[in-house]
Enzyme design. Structure first.
Site, PDB file in Angstrom:
ATOM      1  N   HIS A  20       0.839  -1.206   0.000  1.00  0.00           N
ATOM      2  CA  HIS A  20       0.000   0.000   0.000  1.00  0.00           C
ATOM      3  C   HIS A  20       0.874   1.257   0.000  1.00  0.00           C
ATOM      4  O   HIS A  20       0.663   2.191  -0.778  1.00  0.00           O
ATOM      5  CB  HIS A  20      -0.915   0.011   1.228  1.00  0.00           C
ATOM      6  CG  HIS A  20      -1.868  -1.151   1.264  1.00  0.00           C
ATOM      7  ND1 HIS A  20      -3.225  -0.992   1.163  1.00  0.00           N
ATOM      8  CD2 HIS A  20      -1.661  -2.490   1.377  1.00  0.00           C
ATOM      9  CE1 HIS A  20      -3.810  -2.190   1.220  1.00  0.00           C
ATOM     10  NE2 HIS A  20      -2.870  -3.105   1.356  1.00  0.00           N
ATOM     11  N   ASP A 116      -6.371   5.465   1.033  1.00  0.00           N
ATOM     12  CA  ASP A 116      -6.398   4.044   0.719  1.00  0.00           C
ATOM     13  C   ASP A 116      -7.841   3.568   0.841  1.00  0.00           C
ATOM     14  O   ASP A 116      -8.459   3.730   1.911  1.00  0.00           O
ATOM     15  CB  ASP A 116      -5.502   3.318   1.732  1.00  0.00           C
ATOM     16  CG  ASP A 116      -5.077   1.955   1.259  1.00  0.00           C
ATOM     17  OD1 ASP A 116      -5.923   1.245   0.703  1.00  0.00           O
ATOM     18  OD2 ASP A 116      -3.893   1.620   1.444  1.00  0.00           O
TER      19      ASP A 116
END
Ligand code: UDP
Length: 469
Positions: A20, A116
């Site tokens: 991520h 995210d």
């Protein structure tokens, strides 16, 4: 004369895990040269790791509009299972909701947040501030679409599975009829409906519709057909990947930007230099997957028995308990044809001429990196999105063979040889073709290139609107 408005200010907020952070840093590096100011929210642990192992500060300090905002007090334990990821998720939600609101309200201008997509609580934190949220999904379009379709699978009775046939076809993930089997659904679909990850992932994916737009690290020639299904629910989608290739294509500096949270052992490049072209199998299961001691041994025998050269990333936490002595045939076979590292400079490894194939867990970053490097894959997915990525690798993109759910030594040996020898030309050809399409998408005029320009322009327009309010 009216004063020039300040540049748009974007808060970028990744979930604190290697895949991520890597993808969202690449996005940051693509946005900064366009004149956007960026605050990148990062856990103290990841900030320490990046400072120690990646050349991140050298790269980003040249942009005066960039700053890290370091978040203290987050969970710092391992992230090697769905349960531990849930611990981190809960901790993030608890510790950052107020912080995010404060950052937005204190700052003179926050144009937008790029969060995210896994952290849906950001949408709640930002509610009422008038600041738009872009939901950045670091998984593939196909995995996102499968997650999104979970309620349909439940309503149609395909979930939970009735009976034990894991090869039964799934028909309620649109666009995947005919090749998606039960075993290709995200791993958490194998438990009952009360599985917390299943419930959470399903609701988080639907919540993406509350965001201003969705950003995906993919490209249209790879996943356009699947993305068009998502578009029926959310019209504003930016497909701007593969981000690592996009960054290289747009930068004057063509060297690889490492965002490693672990220390890279670069000696493997010297070893690769001594190997014949296209002869080496690179083996890595990413930053989270773990193996049992038995699985490790089966892989090891399979690799040694395949008689192929191999470079294997064995993280120190790859196997939970690993103090047993290695059998001598494995030790000798590894000395002859293998090289082991704790963490590799993966993009450099995949770009090396000695590379022949990649035995991968099909994390999305690794999958895209393999695609861009034109390297065929042997897939052994561990969990979540990886099960579906590996199905696409084999059945849709024809870039390799999916070995999911089995890793006995005979199968490993057979499939490695299949990809590196028996069907080598076929896979090399299709991998080369897909790599070309990937590079075209991030070159001037390509779909991802144009979509990134559109994203930048949209953020700049938001900045101007903000000023006018
Ligand atoms: N990676 C690396 N060295 C390694 C193994 C992995 O640099 O030895 C990088 C890899 O290039 C990728 C990331 O770690 O960018 C892993 O992300 P991915 O999405 O593939 O898997 P995850 O770690 O999230 O399971």
């Amino acid at each position: 004369m009216a004063p020039t408005p300040p540049p748009p200010h974007v808060l970028i907020f990744p979930f604190p895990a290697q895949g991520h952070v890597n993808a969202m840093l690449k996005l940051t590096e693509l946005l900064l040269p366009a004149g956007l100011n960026i605050t990148f929210l990062i856990s103290a642990k990841d900030h320490r790791s990046l400072s120690g192992y990646a050349n991140i500060h050298t790269r980003l300090n040249s942009f005066p509009g960039f700053q890290f905002h370091v978040i203290q007090g987050l969970y710092e334990g391992p992230l090697d299972s769905a349960e531990k990821l849930t611990i981190m998720f809960d901790c993030m939600s608890e510790k950052t909701t107020l912080l995010l609101r404060k950052l937005i309200l204190d700052s003179p201008v926050t144009t937008c947040v790029i969060a995210d997509g896994i952290m849906d609580f950001v949408l709640d934190a930002v509610e009422g501030t008038g600041v738009p949220v872009f939901s950045f999904r670091t998984i593939s379009g196909c995995a996102f679409w499968a997650y999104f379709s979970i309620p349909d699978l439940i309503n149609s009775g395909e979930l939970p599975f009735q009976g034990t046939n894991m090869d039964e076809l799934i028909v309620n993930v649109k666009g995947m009829e005919g090749f998606l089997r039960r075993r290709d659904l995200p791993s958490f679909c194998r438990s009952g409906l009360s599985n917390r990850t299943l419930q959470q992932v399903s609701s988080i994916s639907r919540r993406a519709l509350d965001a201003h737009a969705i950003i995906l690290n993919t490209f249209d020639d790879l996943e356009g057909r699947i993305v068009s299904h998502i578009q029926k629910h959310c019209s504003n989608i930016y497909t701007i990947g593969p981000l690592h290739a996009h960054l290289k294509s747009r930068s004057l500096n063509k060297s690889i930007s490492s965002n490693s949270l672990f220390e890279e052992d670069k000696t493997c490049i010297g070893w690769l230099d001594q190997q014949p072209p296209k002869s080496v199998l690179y083996v890595s299961f990413g930053s989270i997957a773990t193996l049992t001691r038995d699985q490790l041994m089966e892989f090891w025998y399979g690799l040694v028995n395949s008689k192929k050269r191999f470079l294997w990333v064995i993280r120190k936490d790859l196997v939970s308990k690993d103090d047993d002595k290695l059998p001598s045939e494995l030790e000798n076979g590894t000395k002859e044809r293998g090289y082991l590292v704790g963490w590799a400079p993966q993009e450099d490894v995949l770009a090396h001429p000695a590379l022949g194939a990649f035995l991968t867990h099909n994390g999305w970053n690794s999958t895209l990196e393999s695609i861009v490097a034109g390297i065929p894959m042997v897939s052994w997915p561990f969990f979540a999105d990886q099960q579906i990525n590996s199905r696409f690798v084999e059945a849709v993109w024809k870039l390799g063979i999916d070995m999911k759910d089995t890793c006995d030594r005979t199968t490993v040996e057979r499939i490695v040889n299949e990809v590196m020898e028996v069907r080598k030309d076929e896979f090399t050809e299709s991998a080369k073709r897909m790599a070309k399409l990937a590079m075209e998408s991030v070159s001037e005029g390509g779909t991802s290139y144009s979509n990134l320009d559109r994203l930048i322009q949209d953020i700049k327009t938001m900045g101007v609107q903000h000023e006018d309010e």
